[in-house]
Design a protein around this motif. Structure first.
Motif: not given
Length: 237
Positions: A51-72
């Motif tokens: 969904k984020a990619k479909d809305n042109s969200m930058p790759k670095e934003n996506i990776e940062r959100a994953i790391k925050k959510g997973s506890g990294e």
């Protein structure tokens, strides 16, 4: 099926709106990543990232959100809540929220309802009026409606509606990923894609009621904790 209520009607039209959209998408990714950062084993995270990619969200934003959510990485902890309420003339409103403090969010949303001619209700008061569906919005000036229909119906689409140079494809939730893949494989670009709450029936609003209803939705959507607002307004141009 609430054509006025499609994603097309809410496309980000400014840098500020785009920024708010990215913030909401990041929260969704963070919540989904709690169950793990592996896209292959975490279907909810895979869907949020797509969904984020479909809305042109930058790759670095996506990776940062994953790391925050997973506890990294250190990040806030968000809770998913759905609020329900009434707008003018008995119209129905559903609000999907991600909040780090429900004791703050709940009274703030209640106040927005009260100030704009609505009333927040208890859980379940209007939810029965809506059904979750997959929604794709395609710029029909870029690809023929016939091609869209051929590909989408073959992949299991439920309904296809074209108006104002946009074709909206509706699908059952279980077919969403299949149709997304079919559109991509057929080189059919979509402006927006996601799961939405679509009303079964519409409530006609006009005049002051219509103006007040739209202002209520605008105020709700501006709230930082609100991810999505759905309604059953039928407002003529």
């Amino acid at each position: 099926m609430g054509r006025h209520n499609t994603i097309a009607g809410r496309m980000a039209s400014s840098a500020a709106a785009k920024g708010r959209l990215f913030t909401k998408l990041a929260r969704e990714i963070m919540v989904s990543a709690r169950a793990g950062s592996d896209l292959n084993s975490n279907a909810a995270l895979r869907s949020a990232v797509n969904k984020a990619k479909d809305n042109s969200m930058p790759k670095e934003n996506i990776e940062r959100a994953i790391k925050k959510g997973s506890g990294e990485m250190t990040g806030m902890s968000f809770e998913e809540i759905t609020y329900e309420g009434y707008g003018p003339n008995g119209s129905a409103i559903m609000i999907e929220v991600l909040t780090d403090n429900r004791n703050r969010t709940h009274p703030e949303l209640r106040r927005i309802f009260q100030k704009n001619g609505g009333n927040m209700g208890e859980m379940g008061v209007v939810a029965w009026m809506f059904k979750k569906r997959g929604v794709f919005v395609i710029d029909s000036s870029k690809v023929s409606e016939d091609k869209i229909m051929e590909v989408a119906l073959e992949a299991g689409a439920e309904d296809i509606i074209t108006e104002d140079n946009y074709t909206t494809v509706y699908t059952e939730v279980v077919n969403f990923a299949t149709i997304r893949e079919a559109l991509i494989n057929a080189d059919i670009p979509f402006e927006k894609a996601g799961l939405e709450l679509i009303p079964d029936n519409l409530v006609s609003l006009s005049g002051d009621n219509a103006k007040q209803a739209l202002e209520l939705v605008d105020k709700l959507e501006e709230h930082d904790d609100v991810q999505n607002v759905y309604h059953n307004f039928d407002i003529q141009e």
